[in-house]
Design an enzyme around this catalytic site. Structure first.
Site, short mmCIF file in Angstrom:
data_model
loop_
_atom_site.label_atom_id
_atom_site.label_comp_id
_atom_site.label_asym_id
_atom_site.label_seq_id
_atom_site.Cartn_x
_atom_site.Cartn_y
_atom_site.Cartn_z
N GLU A 77 0.95 -1.14 0.02
CA GLU A 77 -0.02 -0.01 0.04
C GLU A 77 1.00 1.19 0.08
OE1 GLU A 77 -2.22 -0.83 3.71
OE2 GLU A 77 -3.20 -2.71 2.41
N LEU A 85 -6.13 -1.76 -0.83
CA LEU A 85 -6.08 -2.03 0.78
C LEU A 85 -6.54 -3.31 1.06
CD1 LEU A 85 -7.15 0.94 3.05
CD2 LEU A 85 -6.49 -1.47 3.76
N GLU A 126 -4.48 -6.65 3.01
CA GLU A 126 -3.15 -7.13 3.32
C GLU A 126 -3.13 -8.97 3.00
OE1 GLU A 126 -4.61 -5.10 5.18
OE2 GLU A 126 -3.09 -3.28 5.27
N GLN A 151 2.04 -2.07 5.74
CA GLN A 151 2.27 -0.55 6.31
C GLN A 151 2.86 -0.57 7.95
OE1 GLN A 151 -0.77 2.29 5.41
NE2 GLN A 151 0.43 2.43 3.65
N PHE A 152 2.23 -1.40 8.58
CA PHE A 152 2.55 -1.74 9.97
C PHE A 152 2.31 -3.08 10.42
CE2 PHE A 152 1.64 2.92 9.56
CZ PHE A 152 2.42 3.50 10.23
N HIS A 162 -0.57 0.94 15.77
CA HIS A 162 0.72 1.03 14.90
C HIS A 162 1.89 0.74 15.47
CE1 HIS A 162 -2.40 3.17 12.51
NE2 HIS A 162 -1.55 3.44 11.54
C1 LIG Z 1 -5.85 -3.18 7.76
C2 LIG Z 1 -5.23 -1.83 7.75
N1 LIG Z 1 -4.22 -1.74 6.73
C3 LIG Z 1 -3.67 -0.51 6.51
C4 LIG Z 1 -3.88 0.51 7.47
C5 LIG Z 1 -2.98 1.64 7.27
N2 LIG Z 1 -3.70 2.85 6.68
C6 LIG Z 1 -4.50 3.47 7.43
S1 LIG Z 1 -5.70 4.24 6.83
C7 LIG Z 1 -5.45 3.56 5.13
C8 LIG Z 1 -6.20 4.00 4.00
C9 LIG Z 1 -7.79 3.99 4.29
O1 LIG Z 1 -8.49 4.37 3.11
P1 LIG Z 1 -10.00 4.27 3.19
O2 LIG Z 1 -10.52 3.09 3.49
O3 LIG Z 1 -10.47 4.91 2.02
O4 LIG Z 1 -10.19 5.60 4.33
P2 LIG Z 1 -10.05 7.22 4.64
O5 LIG Z 1 -8.53 6.99 5.16
O6 LIG Z 1 -9.87 7.62 3.14
O7 LIG Z 1 -10.91 7.47 5.49
C10 LIG Z 1 -4.33 2.77 5.39
C11 LIG Z 1 -3.94 2.08 4.12
C12 LIG Z 1 -4.59 0.25 8.38
N3 LIG Z 1 -5.14 1.42 9.50
N4 LIG Z 1 -5.28 -0.87 8.51
#
Ligand SMILES: Cc1ncc(C[n+]2csc(CCOP(=O)(O)OP(=O)(O)O)c2C)c(N)n1
Ligand SMILES: Cc1ncc(C[n+]2csc(CCOP(=O)(O)OP(=O)(O)O)c2C)c(N)n1
Ligand SMILES: [Mg+2]
Ligand SMILES: [Mg+2]
Lengths: 334, 366, 334, 366
Positions: free
Chosen positions: C34, C63, C65, C87-88, C134
């Site tokens: 990602e 998105l 994993e 990512q984490f 995180h």
């Molecule tokens: C399972 C997971 N993968 C990766 C992340 C890191 N991360 C946080 S927000 C995000 C993007 C999320 O996009 P979206 O679902 O469109 O929500 P938005 O942030 O746009 O509100 C990512 C990849 C996470 N928090 N949880």
């Protein structure tokens, strides 16, 4: 049910008995999982429940383990007491995210505002000549997660009592049932609704010469080994850990302090298995009482093999005895 | 001015189609595609289906007599398995699950090895380099887990500009797993050369299709990823061949992924450890038997290709002989030695494991 | 790249350098995850890669994993060398099913017919004041899986060399980078394409009085502790485990056999942490050389706290020193 | 006879609709639903949106000055957050993620607590028993993980025959996770009282919607589970209130689940740790600003409800005062004591952890 006193039942029947008992006693208890309804579970652990309590409380889910664990969480937050079944523990990895990132932390994250009294149960371990991926030992993965309880029964009576305790516990419990013992032997179990204590090891047999520590399926081999040792004049103390997490180190340390020797037996792969955690605790808290190194007898750090070789993987009585012998040799019995 | 309901704009619309060429008695419902009219091809397909069925029956018999482990029979699903086996080019890659033994059989894997696997011996998946299936994946047992893996395979093909395709099968139950959805969605993003085939045999152990998912078709799961989804009568060999070949050709040509839902029926118990009478009506199974894919193609062959009762007898004898030889080979194969636990665990066994391997081989406690 | 010799770089820059090097050297190496493309990764580990090697080889994934790990498996079977970024590490639980049930076993299950040379890397651990979920330490989950390698670098140079080795390794490697050290200090790293050895511990500092064992982020505190001990006249041997699985027990045992005392330091929750595995190995193979119990200094068995309290969770130099002192007290230095 | 292509039968067809009531300048595109014409309601909604925006801006400012941790601003998404907050009944349960602070704000959670959470203190999620959000879930950070949890909540409501609904939000990115798909599919099977709202703000960190999924709409992801999916202009407060209220009413009445895709835009960086200029065009953001949900409702209020510049000034002052008080409270709250690590970890701290808790509290090494 309540009339049925001290019948001789198998471990899987004891599970079924506990589920029947608790569903009758507490209308908030629901059972969910794949094939738990009309089919009664692939191991028949949930047989008769749907007939008795209806499809609303005994729920056949679609094929989705992540969903099953997440649904249980959602239900638990609403005051239900979900008992989720995962068909085989090798398919529980999909639940880890929900269990570690949510179930285990809801209470803490919200300072008690939201709680998660759920049980997730699965058959665990090999020895049943099952297809690939159906014989995994996964307890260490879950026992490493703060906020969870991990319970592994080794007899019908303990399965009954511990499952009741797990369902009544206000926090999430991973309940892993040794599939190999589901029908291995019978034991008198009174359907009296009395829970067994969680968070405590069971000293099954007292002894002075060494401590044998194990849980779940391997307890069977450990008991045989202890009998053979007794016949040879070696007096082994036998402990069924039962609740792996949180670990009752105190009982283990007390035993080892007494015997000065110990062998820990587990089925899962050796590196990072729960025997290592126990060994580490003993090495920290009982070392000065030890006459011999702490021995672990574990599965190998290999892929759990298919049916034709699985007996080579699972520790047998011979491997246990040879570890015991080595332990006894190092510093001969006083 | 419009009412609130009228003010809604239609932003997308979709249709799902079902392809079926033969009726239950093997009579054509339409003019058949050219390829489907070549008798040699159909005879070849029929023979393959017969081989698969004979294998399925023998495997169950072996289990019942204690000579094989738990077995998941594909009885009734021979047409879709054969269609996939025939549609795949040698260079394509196939990923499927425990119930799709028919595909590796079609792709050259010796019957004896498939038995060996179900007999509890890993070497059953060490397929010979010479067979088309050599690059195919071993059976997936964790349901649906193979589906997202197919994307990586297809991605590699696309990156290298190869005219190859990846085909992955899974069950109706499997299509409920997140693994499946993540894969379908991502396949659309990259327009990967992958064909998803849901083998909808109406049951996932005891859960009927209707309680697995409320969608009218499983084909429409493709819409969630913006990819084409369609249904085919998976007991109609000719239709299934046509749909799968077309999808594979599209994929190879770079036109992108596709989802095919093949409608069929699991005539057997879920596995030999299961008793389907606990949860499904005998009447339903009886009805399903009327749609038997072999009977249907057999009827067509008789009517259109001069296939005779003697032809059938000869074919059955040949197939039985092949199965017989395989069973002999299988039963004669000794169990793996204990040190096999450590074979091919890593490219080279790490020193950390030498002591364990030594112990396992009988050299003393690790 | 190849001209850039021994620049002073941070750990995350060293990761980036290794990725650049290996992608240039081997066209089969692809990077996926990602935000790894135009954004260069949320920690900037993949910065510049997409510009140089194109979106075909540096792939922004949706998105998902589970998908990322599964795709890496599929790619690896085709001769690509995927380096997947999660990512984490707190979002890696979704990958466990694919890694344990597939990546780790493909070679074995097929007797070498299909192999899985992939790397899955993620920032790991706390101390960066990140949002909830995180700051997890997940190494023990993966290190318990037979068939995987788990590698955790602790310095820029080791990060560079070990990542090269991981990518070149013919088997799957879980590569966990201590997020806290990403920019903690710089070190001269020659971009010479020379891999560091896997499966071996690094004895960073020789000593005779006790052995300090750790890996990843905690090595920083361990080094400070060793310096302070040296100032107090205590001569600590310091070992960076680096490859947790398979574990180089031999080096650890040799050191403890020499010093007779050890303290193992890790950040993850204590119960079932990898320190327990190391302690268990030492309790089995070095016990007779030990003058004092094997001490572990770990995170607590609690939920990794949010930013304001995380420093209370992560072992600090003070906790390490107090464990060392206790260890030294029990049997005074000979 | 028909050709093979003609022989394909259409077995299902679907349409996806978008609801939009106001144009970008706040002018009605259709006759508005009765509820939407009540000025008091709209003023209330506007005030809520203003509170949310003021909160978002202040949170970012606090972070920039080192007084708050990493923060994920919901700037630009105030309308959909407000519509959800307003649509939910006290007894309904809400699950959402890190960017939806607007919803708990609407549901009575003190601003200071939300700041406390983002300031790195768990007690920020210990919401008071008195607020409607008391039974709502804490923010979900693992993307999409909250979505399947909503099913358990909804299942409990259904089992108890309650007329309550569960509403769960997630992002466009989140809709790619298997968690999401498993939940949507199962919701259809049981017809659960759950409303899924995808807050499609066009970006998942650096991945634009177009590369997240090839489907024309995300609403059509409902089709995979056989449930209704529709789009709404999520920057149109009136339309979003209407669609969400209708979905919630349906759910409460037992008519089953629904998926709503609310189209909006993330005007801010992903979080304060992000720099969106690395991956998205300034021009795109400028265009998006023209669709600002507050400006649009403001225009309507001016035109239709006599809302004046003074009203706006007064409102802004009130909101600023509320935020100011919250910030003071937040900044004055001391850090949790070290033993808080062990608070509410289990209902009762197991003896196995006593030594650790003692050590953490400064009592000596565990
Ligand atoms: C399972 C997971 N993968 C990766 C992340 C890191 N991360 C946080 S927000 C995000 C993007 C999320 O996009 P979206 O679902 O469109 O929500 P938005 O942030 O746009 O509100 C990512 C990849 C996470 N928090 N949880
Ligand atoms: C992830 C996972 N969960 C559960 C199982 C146990 N199991 C094996 S087959 C099966 C049903 C699969 O149904 P379907 O996908 O329709 O395939 P079919 O068996 O009908 O071919 C189940 C639940 C499994 N193998 N993997
Ligand atoms: Mg099926
Ligand atoms: Mg988004």
């Amino acid at each position: 049910m309540a009339r049925r006193k001290a019948a001789e039942v198998t471990l899987v029947e004891a599970i079924n008995l506990a589920l029947h008992h608790e569903m009758a006693r507490d209308e908030n208890v629901v059972v969910l999982g794949e094939d738990v309804g009309a089919n009664g579970g692939v191991f028949r652990a949930t047989v008769g429940l749907q007939e008795k309590f209806g499809p609303g409380r005994v729920i056949d889910t679609p094929l989705a383990e992540l969903l099953i664990s997440a649904m249980a969480i959602g239900m638990a937050t609403q005051g239900l007491k979900p008992v989720a079944e995962i068909q085989f523990s090798g398919f529980m990895y999909s639940c880890l995210d929900q269990l570690a990132n949510h179930a285990a932390r809801l209470r803490h994250r919200t300072h008690g505002r939201i709680t998660c009294p759920m049980v997730i149960r699965a058959p665990n371990g090999g020895g049943i000549h099952a297809p690939e991926h159906h014989s995994e030992s996964v307890e260490a993965f879950f026992a490493h997660v703060p906020g969870l309880r991990v319970v592994v029964p080794s007899t019908p009576a303990r399965a009954y009592g511990l499952l009741l305790a797990a369902i009544r516990d206000p926090d999430p419990v991973v309940f892993l049932e040794p599939a190999r013992c589901y029908r291995l032997f019978r034991e008198a179990v009174a359907d009296d609704g009395i829970a067994a204590p969680l968070d405590t090891c069971f000293v099954e047999r007292e002894g002075t010469d060494l401590t044998l520590i194990s849980w779940g399926g391997m307890m069977h081999e450990v008991r045989i080994a202890a009998d053979q040792l007794a016949a040879d004049g070696v007096d082994a103390e036998v402990i069924d850990v039962a609740t792996l997490k949180p670990l009752d180190t105190q009982t283990l340390v007390a035993s080892v302090a007494k015997t000065g020797r110990c062998v820990i037996v587990e089925e899962s792969p050796r590196a990072g298995g729960w025997a290592s955690e126990i060994a580490a605790e003993l090495a920290e808290h009982a070392m000065m009482n030890l006459f011999a190194p702490i021995a672990r007898v574990s599965g190998y750090d290999t892929i759990m093999p298919l049916a034709r070789t699985e007996a080579r993987f699972i520790p047998d009585v011979g491997r246990i005895l040879s570890a015991v012998r080595k332990t006894l040799e190092i510093a001969p019995l006083g | 001015m419009q009412t609130p309901d009228e003010a809604r704009t239609r932003v997308a619309s979709f249709e799902i189609f079902l392809t079926r060429f033969l009726d239950d008695d093997g009579r054509p419902l339409c003019r058949l595609p050219a390829a489907a009219r070549r008798p040699q091809r159909l005879l070849h397909a029929y023979r393959l289906m017969a081989r698969i069925r004979a294998f399925e029956n023998k495997a169950v018999a072996l289990q019942r007599t204690g000579q094989l482990g738990t077995y998941a029979s594909g009885l009734g699903q021979e047409a879709v398995n054969a269609a996939i086996g025939l549609g795949l080019a040698r260079d394509d890659v196939y990923l499927g699950n425990y119930r799709e033994c028919g595909v590796p059989l079609a792709r050259g894997v010796p019957m004896a090895q498939i038995l060996q696997y179900w007999g509890g011996d890993e070497r059953g998946m060490a397929w010979p380099r010479t067979v088309p299936a050599f690059h195919d994946f071993p059976f997936a047992v964790p349901v649906a887990s193979q589906v997202p893996q197919a994307l990586g395979v297809a991605y590699a093909m696309q990156l290298r500009h190869e005219k190859r395709a990846t085909l992955v099968t899974c069950g109706d139950g499997a299509s409920s797993k997140g693994d499946f959805a993540e894969a379908v969605s991502a396949a659309g993003v990259w327009k990967l050369p992958v064909v998803f085939v849901i083998i909808n045999n109406q049951w996932a152990i005891s859960l009927p299709r209707s309680r697995q998912c409320a969608a009218v078709t499983l084909a429409q799961k493709g819409l969630a990823g913006g990819i084409v989804g369609e249904q085919v009568d998976g007991n109609d060999l000719i239709a299934t061949c046509h749909v799968i070949e077309t999808a594979l050709a599209r994929a190879r040509s770079g036109a992108g992924p596709q989802l095919v839902e093949a409608l069929t029926y699991r005539l057997a118990d879920h596995t030999t450890a299961d008793d389907a009478r606990r949860y499904r009506d005998a009447a339903e199974v009886d009805t399903a038997r009327k749609h038997d894919p072999l009977a249907r193609l057999h009827a067509w062959l008789e009517a259109q290709c001069g296939f005779t009762a003697q032809d059938e007898t000869r074919l059955q004898a040949e197939v039985a002989a092949e199965v017989g030889v395989a069973v002999k080979t299988f039963l004669a194969t000794p169990a793996p030695p204990p040190e096999a636990l450590f074979d091919a665990l890593y490219a080279e066994l790490p020193p950390a494991l030498h002591a364990q391997a030594f112990a396992a081989a009988g050299g003393g406690e690790a």
